[in-house]
Write a protein that holds these residues in place. Structure first.
Motif, PDB file in Angstrom:
ATOM      1  N   ALA A  37     -61.103  15.346 -33.588  1.00 46.07           N
ATOM      2  CA  ALA A  37     -60.853  16.528 -32.765  1.00 46.07           C
ATOM      3  C   ALA A  37     -59.449  16.491 -32.160  1.00 46.07           C
ATOM      4  CB  ALA A  37     -61.890  16.612 -31.649  1.00 46.07           C
ATOM      5  N   CYS A  38     -58.954  15.306 -31.866  1.00 45.74           N
ATOM      6  CA  CYS A  38     -57.619  15.172 -31.264  1.00 45.74           C
ATOM      7  C   CYS A  38     -56.499  15.280 -32.281  1.00 45.74           C
ATOM      8  CB  CYS A  38     -57.503  13.827 -30.542  1.00 45.74           C
ATOM      9  SG  CYS A  38     -58.591  13.673 -29.131  1.00 45.74           S
ATOM     10  N   THR A  39     -56.761  14.948 -33.526  1.00 48.99           N
ATOM     11  CA  THR A  39     -55.700  14.898 -34.536  1.00 48.99           C
ATOM     12  C   THR A  39     -55.862  15.945 -35.621  1.00 48.99           C
ATOM     13  OG1 THR A  39     -56.912  13.268 -35.840  1.00 48.99           O
ATOM     14  CG2 THR A  39     -55.337  12.424 -34.220  1.00 48.99           C
ATOM     15  N   SER A  75     -45.068   4.110 -48.372  1.00 45.50           N
ATOM     16  CA  SER A  75     -45.690   5.429 -48.293  1.00 45.50           C
ATOM     17  C   SER A  75     -46.777   5.385 -47.226  1.00 45.50           C
ATOM     18  CB  SER A  75     -46.278   5.818 -49.641  1.00 45.50           C
ATOM     19  OG  SER A  75     -47.355   4.974 -49.969  1.00 45.50           O
ATOM     20  N   LEU A  76     -47.315   6.546 -46.902  1.00 42.77           N
ATOM     21  CA  LEU A  76     -48.335   6.627 -45.864  1.00 42.77           C
ATOM     22  C   LEU A  76     -49.589   5.849 -46.245  1.00 42.77           C
ATOM     23  CD1 LEU A  76     -48.470   7.922 -43.120  1.00 42.77           C
ATOM     24  CD2 LEU A  76     -49.486   9.926 -44.140  1.00 42.77           C
ATOM     25  N   GLU A  77     -49.894   5.788 -47.531  1.00 44.08           N
ATOM     26  CA  GLU A  77     -51.074   5.053 -47.989  1.00 44.08           C
ATOM     27  C   GLU A  77     -50.924   3.547 -47.835  1.00 44.08           C
ATOM     28  OE1 GLU A  77     -49.550   7.322 -50.031  1.00 44.08           O
ATOM     29  OE2 GLU A  77     -50.982   8.974 -49.958  1.00 44.08           O
ATOM     30  N   ASP A  78     -49.703   3.064 -47.645  1.00 42.46           N
ATOM     31  CA  ASP A  78     -49.463   1.630 -47.459  1.00 42.46           C
ATOM     32  C   ASP A  78     -49.704   1.179 -46.018  1.00 42.46           C
ATOM     33  OD1 ASP A  78     -48.682   1.438 -50.107  1.00 42.46           O
ATOM     34  OD2 ASP A  78     -46.567   1.798 -49.647  1.00 42.46           O
ATOM     35  N   SER A  79     -50.030   2.094 -45.127  1.00 40.17           N
ATOM     36  CA  SER A  79     -50.200   1.774 -43.703  1.00 40.17           C
ATOM     37  C   SER A  79     -51.376   0.838 -43.490  1.00 40.17           C
ATOM     38  CB  SER A  79     -50.421   3.050 -42.904  1.00 40.17           C
ATOM     39  OG  SER A  79     -49.331   3.913 -43.057  1.00 40.17           O
ATOM     40  N   ARG A  80     -51.197  -0.126 -42.582  1.00 37.99           N
ATOM     41  CA  ARG A  80     -52.227  -1.115 -42.266  1.00 37.99           C
ATOM     42  C   ARG A  80     -52.192  -1.432 -40.784  1.00 37.99           C
ATOM     43  NH1 ARG A  80     -53.098   0.127 -46.670  1.00 37.99           N
ATOM     44  NH2 ARG A  80     -53.230  -1.065 -48.571  1.00 37.99           N
ATOM     45  N   VAL A  81     -53.327  -1.886 -40.256  1.00 33.97           N
ATOM     46  CA  VAL A  81     -53.390  -2.438 -38.908  1.00 33.97           C
ATOM     47  C   VAL A  81     -53.399  -3.951 -39.062  1.00 33.97           C
ATOM     48  CG1 VAL A  81     -54.787  -2.674 -36.820  1.00 33.97           C
ATOM     49  CG2 VAL A  81     -54.635  -0.464 -37.950  1.00 33.97           C
ATOM     50  N   LEU A  82     -52.424  -4.603 -38.476  1.00 33.05           N
ATOM     51  CA  LEU A  82     -52.333  -6.062 -38.549  1.00 33.05           C
ATOM     52  C   LEU A  82     -52.881  -6.659 -37.268  1.00 33.05           C
ATOM     53  CD1 LEU A  82     -48.730  -6.442 -39.994  1.00 33.05           C
ATOM     54  CD2 LEU A  82     -50.884  -6.441 -41.235  1.00 33.05           C
ATOM     55  N   LYS A  83     -53.773  -7.601 -37.406  1.00 35.35           N
ATOM     56  CA  LYS A  83     -54.318  -8.305 -36.251  1.00 35.35           C
ATOM     57  C   LYS A  83     -53.526  -9.598 -36.102  1.00 35.35           C
ATOM     58  CE  LYS A  83     -58.889  -6.363 -36.884  1.00 35.35           C
ATOM     59  NZ  LYS A  83     -58.703  -5.499 -38.009  1.00 35.35           N
ATOM     60  N   PHE A  94     -54.439  13.329 -45.054  1.00 36.32           N
ATOM     61  CA  PHE A  94     -54.553  11.911 -44.731  1.00 36.32           C
ATOM     62  C   PHE A  94     -55.489  11.666 -43.543  1.00 36.32           C
ATOM     63  CE2 PHE A  94     -50.197  12.537 -46.367  1.00 36.32           C
ATOM     64  CZ  PHE A  94     -50.306  11.794 -47.517  1.00 36.32           C
ATOM     65  N   SER A  95     -56.269  12.657 -43.191  1.00 39.45           N
ATOM     66  CA  SER A  95     -57.079  12.615 -41.975  1.00 39.45           C
ATOM     67  C   SER A  95     -58.007  11.401 -41.913  1.00 39.45           C
ATOM     68  CB  SER A  95     -57.888  13.903 -41.854  1.00 39.45           C
ATOM     69  OG  SER A  95     -58.672  13.879 -40.697  1.00 39.45           O
ATOM     70  N   ASP A  96     -58.784  11.162 -42.948  1.00 38.13           N
ATOM     71  CA  ASP A  96     -59.744  10.054 -42.921  1.00 38.13           C
ATOM     72  C   ASP A  96     -59.043   8.704 -42.785  1.00 38.13           C
ATOM     73  OD1 ASP A  96     -61.856  11.809 -43.177  1.00 38.13           O
ATOM     74  OD2 ASP A  96     -61.904  11.658 -45.368  1.00 38.13           O
ATOM     75  N   MET A  97     -57.940   8.534 -43.509  1.00 33.53           N
ATOM     76  CA  MET A  97     -57.211   7.271 -43.436  1.00 33.53           C
ATOM     77  C   MET A  97     -56.600   7.055 -42.046  1.00 33.53           C
ATOM     78  SD  MET A  97     -53.874   5.983 -45.508  1.00 33.53           S
ATOM     79  CE  MET A  97     -52.819   6.971 -44.493  1.00 33.53           C
ATOM     80  N   LEU A  98     -56.004   8.110 -41.469  1.00 40.00           N
ATOM     81  CA  LEU A  98     -55.376   7.977 -40.156  1.00 40.00           C
ATOM     82  C   LEU A  98     -56.410   7.781 -39.050  1.00 40.00           C
ATOM     83  CD1 LEU A  98     -52.464  10.536 -40.431  1.00 40.00           C
ATOM     84  CD2 LEU A  98     -52.352   8.057 -40.480  1.00 40.00           C
ATOM     85  N   ILE A  99     -57.556   8.401 -39.177  1.00 41.48           N
ATOM     86  CA  ILE A  99     -58.629   8.194 -38.197  1.00 41.48           C
ATOM     87  C   ILE A  99     -59.091   6.743 -38.238  1.00 41.48           C
ATOM     88  CG2 ILE A  99     -61.040   8.746 -37.673  1.00 41.48           C
ATOM     89  CD1 ILE A  99     -60.360  11.657 -38.468  1.00 41.48           C
ATOM     90  N   GLN A 100     -59.282   6.210 -39.433  1.00 44.56           N
ATOM     91  CA  GLN A 100     -59.715   4.812 -39.567  1.00 44.56           C
ATOM     92  C   GLN A 100     -58.653   3.856 -39.021  1.00 44.56           C
ATOM     93  OE1 GLN A 100     -62.849   4.057 -40.437  1.00 44.56           O
ATOM     94  NE2 GLN A 100     -62.287   2.034 -39.716  1.00 44.56           N
ATOM     95  N   ILE A 133     -51.593  16.420 -41.026  1.00 43.15           N
ATOM     96  CA  ILE A 133     -52.315  15.214 -41.449  1.00 43.15           C
ATOM     97  C   ILE A 133     -53.642  15.509 -42.123  1.00 43.15           C
ATOM     98  CG2 ILE A 133     -51.253  13.841 -39.637  1.00 43.15           C
ATOM     99  CD1 ILE A 133     -54.080  13.801 -38.339  1.00 43.15           C
ATOM    100  N   SER A 134     -53.892  16.759 -42.478  1.00 40.25           N
ATOM    101  CA  SER A 134     -55.207  17.099 -43.036  1.00 40.25           C
ATOM    102  C   SER A 134     -55.518  16.310 -44.309  1.00 40.25           C
ATOM    103  CB  SER A 134     -55.294  18.600 -43.301  1.00 40.25           C
ATOM    104  OG  SER A 134     -54.336  18.984 -44.262  1.00 40.25           O
TER     105      SER A 134
END
Length: 109
Positions: free
Chosen positions: A22-24, A72-80, A32-38, A29-30
């Motif tokens: 709802a916020c994004t 690219s945008l698909e290469d985005s990751r969250v690093l812990k 890439f919505s699912d990837m960015l939400i995750q 980003i439509s």
């Protein structure tokens, strides 16, 4: 503000997904919505602290978005953990170091 707000359960992934969606929800980003939400939920869960009833979520202090040229945008990751990005200054420099030992100093040498 207290009349319109309600608590959010950090364990309920479905509710959090709806909230972030709802916020994004923009045209940009439509696709890439699912990837960015995750990615957003992973980042929030990584920096969320629940210390004996005291809850803290300080994204500005514990998280940083790092843009690396050429990806690219698909290469985005969250690093812990910690990411150290070093530019190659010589052609013979190693490009990858497994299990590096890093010394952080907060003083002059």
């Amino acid at each position: 503000l207290d009349k319109v707000s309600r608590p959010v359960d950090m364990a309920d992934t479905e509710e959090l997904t709806r909230l972030v969606q709802a916020c994004t929800g923009t045209k940009f980003i439509s696709q890439f919505s699912d990837m960015l939400i995750q990615l957003s939920l992973d980042a929030v869960k990584t920096v969320f602290l629940d210390d004996g009833g005291r809850k803290e979520l300080d994204i500005k202090r514990y998280a940083k978005v790092e843009k690396i040229p050429g990806g690219s945008l698909e290469d985005s990751r969250v690093l812990k953990g910690v990411m150290i990005n070093k530019d190659l200054v010589h052609a013979k420099m190693r490009r990858r170091i497994e299990k590096p030992r890093v010394l952080l100093l907060d003083c002059t040498l």
